[in-house]
Design an enzyme around this catalytic site. Structure first.
Site, short mmCIF file in Angstrom:
data_model
loop_
_atom_site.label_atom_id
_atom_site.label_comp_id
_atom_site.label_asym_id
_atom_site.label_seq_id
_atom_site.Cartn_x
_atom_site.Cartn_y
_atom_site.Cartn_z
N TRP A 27 30.31 46.55 92.68
CA TRP A 27 28.85 47.22 92.10
C TRP A 27 27.86 47.07 94.06
O TRP A 27 27.41 48.02 93.87
CB TRP A 27 28.48 46.02 91.51
CG TRP A 27 28.69 46.37 89.97
CD1 TRP A 27 29.62 45.09 89.15
CD2 TRP A 27 29.04 47.62 88.68
NE1 TRP A 27 30.63 46.07 88.32
CE2 TRP A 27 30.18 47.06 88.28
CE3 TRP A 27 28.01 48.56 89.62
CZ2 TRP A 27 30.28 48.42 86.60
CZ3 TRP A 27 28.51 49.75 88.67
CH2 TRP A 27 29.39 49.05 87.35
N ASP A 76 21.12 42.37 92.91
CA ASP A 76 21.75 43.13 91.42
C ASP A 76 22.00 41.40 90.45
O ASP A 76 23.29 41.30 90.39
CB ASP A 76 22.08 44.12 91.29
CG ASP A 76 22.95 44.39 90.42
OD1 ASP A 76 23.22 44.30 89.13
OD2 ASP A 76 24.64 45.33 90.79
N LYS A 86 25.30 42.98 79.18
CA LYS A 86 26.23 42.01 79.77
C LYS A 86 25.63 40.70 78.57
O LYS A 86 26.49 40.02 78.14
CB LYS A 86 26.38 41.34 80.80
CG LYS A 86 28.05 42.50 82.43
CD LYS A 86 27.29 44.23 82.09
CE LYS A 86 28.44 45.22 82.76
NZ LYS A 86 28.02 45.28 83.83
C1 PLP Z 1 27.67 46.87 84.77
C2 PLP Z 1 26.95 46.30 86.24
C3 PLP Z 1 25.88 47.44 86.22
C4 PLP Z 1 25.95 48.79 85.28
O1 PLP Z 1 25.65 49.49 85.35
P1 PLP Z 1 25.22 50.52 84.70
O2 PLP Z 1 24.42 52.07 85.27
O3 PLP Z 1 24.99 49.96 82.86
O4 PLP Z 1 26.80 51.32 84.10
C5 PLP Z 1 25.48 47.23 87.27
N1 PLP Z 1 25.61 45.58 88.33
C6 PLP Z 1 26.37 44.96 88.17
C7 PLP Z 1 26.68 44.41 88.65
C8 PLP Z 1 27.09 45.39 86.27
O5 PLP Z 1 27.71 44.34 86.27
#
Ligand code: PLP
Length: 363
Positions: free
Chosen positions: A101, A175, A199
């Site tokens: 991520w 994030d 989540k």
């Molecule tokens: C699930 C997740 C995302 C996902 O973002 P979407 O654009 O909503 O799919 C971003 N960062 C983290 C850490 C995640 O776990």
């Protein structure tokens, strides 16, 4: 009807009382004669839903008054562009890459500003947490980005870095999509934090943004108005139509967390669940989790069987016991159990019982 234990990484399980309440209120919300889905976002009914949701999440996370809370759209990946468009001022931004991520965030931000990786755990395949003292932060940064829980690799910050103590006065952007509301947030260390809802908050489609007042009003000219934090903040998240039903469900989740004992209780349960699962893995002599102990996530637990040929039989047996969505992310392989706030301890107990039984049969 029997609800399964759902270990999905996201969209993920929601608390059953929330789903029951939403079902009961589906056709007629509080005598309004309307479903929440059918209400004007500017009407009295929805305004009360919105204001309560905002107040509850502010209380749950002890968000200081100088932070604005925005209910946006675009998800975590949207924020990977929206954050640099709002906060970078086209300048320098450093990233700490601890998994997929933060890697994605770094790559996307490169379209809007001058980026650099200040620290990375790529050399050990994202199984450790780079010590903040060793981060190579540049001077004159617009901000520093971290992902406080790496959903795919199962690596979590146990405390947020104190940038000031590292000699850096830039704001920290976090994030926290996959562990928000499972632990407290030290706001004195944060400039902006964001979380996709799917989540630990509610259905996909809502993104929560917490942004310090003094960081508003510096969006790049290319930033869409609907994604300019100042525009969104000045309009109480109603510059355009917000994801009303998702906000309503998020609000019910906030109320559920308050009833259950707040974020402190969510944290206690997260520790209990994750310890039970890591203990099972570590003492099995069969399953393996490769993440350094101090970096292990309480929310996402990847683990491996001794032979990939056992993966399919393991998943099939799990499905028979109504233990769902345990397959690991394709980039990592193996298994992953996501055990967010809505996962009861009985679900983890059922999983470890099954894991022991499977190991005894195949070990
Ligand atoms: C699930 C997740 C995302 C996902 O973002 P979407 O654009 O909503 O799919 C971003 N960062 C983290 C850490 C995640 O776990």
């Amino acid at each position: 009807m029997t609800r399964a234990y759902n270990f999905s990484a996201g969209p993920a399980a929601l608390p059953q009382p929330v789903l029951e309440q939403a079902a009961a209120e589906m056709l007629d919300w509080h005598g309004s004669g309307m479903s929440v889905m059918e209400m004007s976002h500017r009407g009295r009914e929805f305004t009360s839903i919105y204001e309560r949701a905002e107040a509850d999440v502010r209380e749950l996370l002890a968000v200081p008054a100088n932070f604005r809370i925005l209910f946006m759209q675009g998800g975590g990946l949207g924020e990977n562009a929206i954050a640099p468009m709002n906060l970078s001022r086209g300048g320098k931004v450093d990233f700490v890459v601890t998994g997929s991520w933060s890697q994605k965030s770094h790559k996307e931000a490169g379209r809007y500003c001058d980026t650099q990786v200040a620290a990375s755990n790529e050399a050990d395949r994202h199984t450790s947490m780079p010590a903040p003292q060793a981060w190579k932060l540049r001077s004159g940064l617009a901000y520093v980005h971290v992902c406080s829980n790496e959903t795919i690799h199962g690596v979590e910050f146990q405390t947020l870095p104190d940038l000031k103590a590292l000699g850096c006065d830039a704001p920290l952007v976090v994030d926290c999509s996959s562990h928000i509301l499972s632990r407290t947030i030290d706001w004195s260390r944060v400039g902006m934090a964001f979380a996709g809802a799917q989540k630990n908050i509610g259905p996909a489609g809502v993104t929560l943004v917490f942004v310090r007042d003094d960081l508003l009003g510096h969006a790049l000219p290319i930033c869409p108005s609907a994604f300019d934090y100042k525009t969104v903040a000045d309009n109480q998240s109603m510059y355009n139509t917000p994801p009303t039903y998702g906000i309503y469900i998020a609000g019910l989740v906030f109320q559920w967390i308050k009833r259950e004992g707040g974020v402190a209780e969510m944290e206690r349960r997260a520790i209990e669940r994750s310890q039970m699962l890591y203990d099972c893995i570590d003492t099995s002599g069969f399953y393996v989790n490769r993440v350094a102990r101090e970096a292990r996530s309480r929310m996402n637990v990847p683990f491996f069987l001794p032979d990939d040929a056992l993966n399919e039989p393991f998943l099939a047996g799990a499905r028979e016991r109504r233990l769902l969505q345990l397959k690991g992310h394709k980039s990592v392989g193996g298994m992953r159990a996501s055990i967010y706030n809505a996962m009861p301890i009985s679900g983890v107990q059922a999983l470890v019982d099954y894991m022991r039984e499977f190991a005894a049969r195949h070990g």
